[in-house]
Design a protein around this motif. Structure first.
Motif, mmCIF file in Angstrom:
data_model
loop_
_atom_site.group_PDB
_atom_site.id
_atom_site.type_symbol
_atom_site.label_atom_id
_atom_site.label_comp_id
_atom_site.label_asym_id
_atom_site.label_seq_id
_atom_site.Cartn_x
_atom_site.Cartn_y
_atom_site.Cartn_z
ATOM 1 N N ILE A 73 4.886 -12.679 5.491
ATOM 2 C CA ILE A 73 5.229 -11.715 4.440
ATOM 3 C C ILE A 73 6.289 -10.770 4.988
ATOM 4 O O ILE A 73 6.183 -10.292 6.123
ATOM 5 C CB ILE A 73 4.000 -10.906 3.987
ATOM 6 N N ASP A 74 7.301 -10.519 4.175
ATOM 7 C CA ASP A 74 8.329 -9.541 4.523
ATOM 8 C C ASP A 74 7.963 -8.200 3.899
ATOM 9 O O ASP A 74 7.822 -8.090 2.678
ATOM 10 C CB ASP A 74 9.706 -9.980 4.028
ATOM 11 N N ILE A 75 7.806 -7.198 4.739
ATOM 12 C CA ILE A 75 7.492 -5.847 4.277
ATOM 13 C C ILE A 75 8.783 -5.031 4.323
ATOM 14 O O ILE A 75 9.361 -4.826 5.398
ATOM 15 C CB ILE A 75 6.414 -5.187 5.146
ATOM 16 N N ASN A 76 9.251 -4.595 3.176
ATOM 17 C CA ASN A 76 10.474 -3.795 3.082
ATOM 18 C C ASN A 76 10.094 -2.335 2.844
ATOM 19 O O ASN A 76 9.305 -2.039 1.938
ATOM 20 C CB ASN A 76 11.353 -4.303 1.937
ATOM 21 N N PHE A 77 10.642 -1.441 3.634
ATOM 22 C CA PHE A 77 10.287 -0.032 3.504
ATOM 23 C C PHE A 77 11.520 0.844 3.692
ATOM 24 O O PHE A 77 12.500 0.455 4.339
ATOM 25 C CB PHE A 77 9.207 0.365 4.521
ATOM 26 N N ASP A 78 11.450 2.022 3.100
ATOM 27 C CA ASP A 78 12.497 3.043 3.223
ATOM 28 C C ASP A 78 11.806 4.395 3.115
ATOM 29 O O ASP A 78 11.391 4.805 2.034
ATOM 30 C CB ASP A 78 13.544 2.863 2.131
ATOM 31 N N VAL A 79 11.650 5.081 4.254
ATOM 32 C CA VAL A 79 10.844 6.303 4.325
ATOM 33 C C VAL A 79 11.643 7.398 5.020
ATOM 34 O O VAL A 79 12.358 7.135 5.992
ATOM 35 C CB VAL A 79 9.521 6.061 5.087
ATOM 36 N N ARG A 246 8.595 11.126 2.298
ATOM 37 C CA ARG A 246 8.959 10.571 0.992
ATOM 38 C C ARG A 246 9.172 9.070 1.148
ATOM 39 O O ARG A 246 9.960 8.636 1.991
ATOM 40 C CB ARG A 246 10.221 11.222 0.427
ATOM 41 N N ILE A 247 8.463 8.291 0.334
ATOM 42 C CA ILE A 247 8.614 6.836 0.341
ATOM 43 C C ILE A 247 9.635 6.476 -0.741
ATOM 44 O O ILE A 247 9.323 6.513 -1.933
ATOM 45 C CB ILE A 247 7.273 6.127 0.084
ATOM 46 N N HIS A 248 10.834 6.163 -0.325
ATOM 47 C CA HIS A 248 11.858 5.786 -1.296
ATOM 48 C C HIS A 248 11.538 4.424 -1.917
ATOM 49 O O HIS A 248 11.726 4.232 -3.122
ATOM 50 C CB HIS A 248 13.230 5.756 -0.631
ATOM 51 N N SER A 249 11.074 3.506 -1.091
ATOM 52 C CA SER A 249 10.694 2.183 -1.609
ATOM 53 C C SER A 249 9.769 1.506 -0.611
ATOM 54 O O SER A 249 9.882 1.715 0.601
ATOM 55 C CB SER A 249 11.930 1.314 -1.869
ATOM 56 N N LEU A 250 8.857 0.706 -1.147
ATOM 57 C CA LEU A 250 7.965 -0.116 -0.329
ATOM 58 C C LEU A 250 7.602 -1.358 -1.140
ATOM 59 O O LEU A 250 7.100 -1.250 -2.261
ATOM 60 C CB LEU A 250 6.697 0.649 0.054
ATOM 61 N N SER A 251 7.878 -2.523 -0.586
ATOM 62 C CA SER A 251 7.599 -3.773 -1.287
ATOM 63 C C SER A 251 7.192 -4.838 -0.283
ATOM 64 O O SER A 251 7.539 -4.772 0.893
ATOM 65 C CB SER A 251 8.829 -4.233 -2.091
#
Length: 383
Positions: A73-79, A246-251
């Motif tokens: 699984i690829d976990i994409n994050f921007d925090v 702040r979590i800009h994105s998480l998928s």
């Protein structure tokens, strides 16, 4: 033109799928014109109504058992951490299979230092374990002391890192690094002090096994001692660890049209204690418990996208000060578990649109013609 061809053209000219009513049987009236206009408007409304209906995609959801094995699984994050400097942060990932990635460096992860006002104060850097580990700026000649932690592996400790590893092998915690000769000019400690008051923007992706696990942001270098996961908190004893973020994105995987991730845009700030006159924010552990659901998305072109959706439950666990026996590790933790059920999402449109519209038009035209003929015959009989 030959007579045979002339006869064929004459037959084609005489062919009429909609024969006209004899002029003796109809008469143009005002009421007839009104009926014509109303019928035309009605047919136009029906046409555009059916057009809108059939241009709207129909989404089908089905639940099936997930039979995939050995996948990743690829976990994409921007925090963004407004109050945590980049040199203070470490990122670890581990799962129930026993695989661990301590201070992750072999993934596509980037970071950028930000000032107190949120503006960047440095260029984008590749997150590297060597940048968060200690820099060996002070090397002791000969055989340096390990300060009581000597063993078969570490008989001499000539660098600050050697002392730390020797203490780790003993299961000890190196609390007072200022008293260690090898650590007086340690570049790691210098970066911690220099970046105090800054924040950090971290983004990228992790590739993990498709099993339950967690990844977390915490302070200090991490290491494993037996079955215990430990972070070196000694450099932060006199510092406040504020993990507001702040979590800009998480998928978990690729995006598809209409997909929503519940943590996108979430801002978390530690609550202030009502009894604290200074309004000091408590240090604590932000916990996110994620239920990941494998998803297959089939678009209108029959192209399949394998991804994952997730639901989330949040919790904040306040940590007592380490000086008074606090044991909870401050940080941001994402615990994820995999669902055995896969969601199959298919998007399609009706292919019989033209046939359906033709049927509607023919039906209303037939009704309209019958109304006109019956009405005209009634008028003729009346005259």
């Amino acid at each position: 033109m030959p007579k045979q061809e002339a006869g064929l053209w004459a037959q084609l000219s005489a062919l009429d799928a909609f024969p006209k009513v004899n002029e003796d049987f109809f008469k143009k009236t005002m009421s007839g014109g009104v009926i014509t206009i109303v019928a035309s408007i009605l047919m136009a409304l029906l046409f555009f109504s059916e057009l809108r209906l059939y241009l709207t995609t129909q989404t089908t959801h089905e639940l099936i058992v997930d039979t995939s094995r050995g996948a990743h699984i690829d976990i994409n994050f921007d925090v963004t951490f407004p109050q945590m400097p980049c040199s203070w942060l470490s990122l670890d990932a581990m799962d129930i299979s026993g695989e661990m990635h301590l201070d992750v460096a072999n993934h596509d992860i980037k970071k950028q230092r930000i000032g107190a006002n949120g503006a960047p104060v440095s260029k984008v850097e590749q997150h590297d374990v060597k940048q968060t580990q200690r820099k060996e700026s002070n090397v002791t000649s000969g055989c340096g002391s390990c300060y009581g932690a000597e063993n078969e592996q570490f008989k001499c400790c000539n660098t600050c890192e050697d002392v730390r590893q020797a203490y780790t092998a003993k299961g000890w915690v190196l609390n007072n690094v200022n008293s260690i000769e090898q650590c007086k000019d340690d570049g790691y400690l210098q970066s911690i002090n220099e970046q105090q008051g800054e924040g950090c923007h971290v983004w990228g992706h992790l590739s993990v096994n498709k099993v339950a696990g967690n990844f977390h942001f915490a302070a200090g270098h991490s290491y494993q001692s037996g079955s215990m996961h430990i972070h070196d908190m000694a450099p932060f004893v006199d510092k406040t660890l504020d993990f507001s973020h702040r979590i800009h994105s998480l998928s978990f995987g690729k995006q598809y049209p209409g997909m929503r991730n519940p943590l996108d845009g979430v801002m978390q700030v530690a609550p202030k204690k009502p009894s604290d006159a200074q309004g000091k924010k408590p240090t604590g552990m932000y916990q996110y418990f994620l239920k990941v659901v494998p998803t297959d998305y089939i678009d209108r072109s029959n192209i399949s996208t394998q991804t994952n959706q997730f639901s989330v439950t949040e919790n904040f666990r306040e940590s007592a000060d380490a000086m008074v026996g606090g044991r909870s590790l401050p940080g941001v933790f994402f615990f994820y578990d995999l669902s055995p059920i896969k969601v199959w999402v298919a998007v399609a449109v009706c292919l019989l649109f033209a046939i359906h519209i033709a049927q509607h038009v023919a039906r209303w035209k037939d009704i309209f013609c019958k109304v006109r003929v019956c009405r005209c015959k009634g008028e003729q009989q009346g005259t």
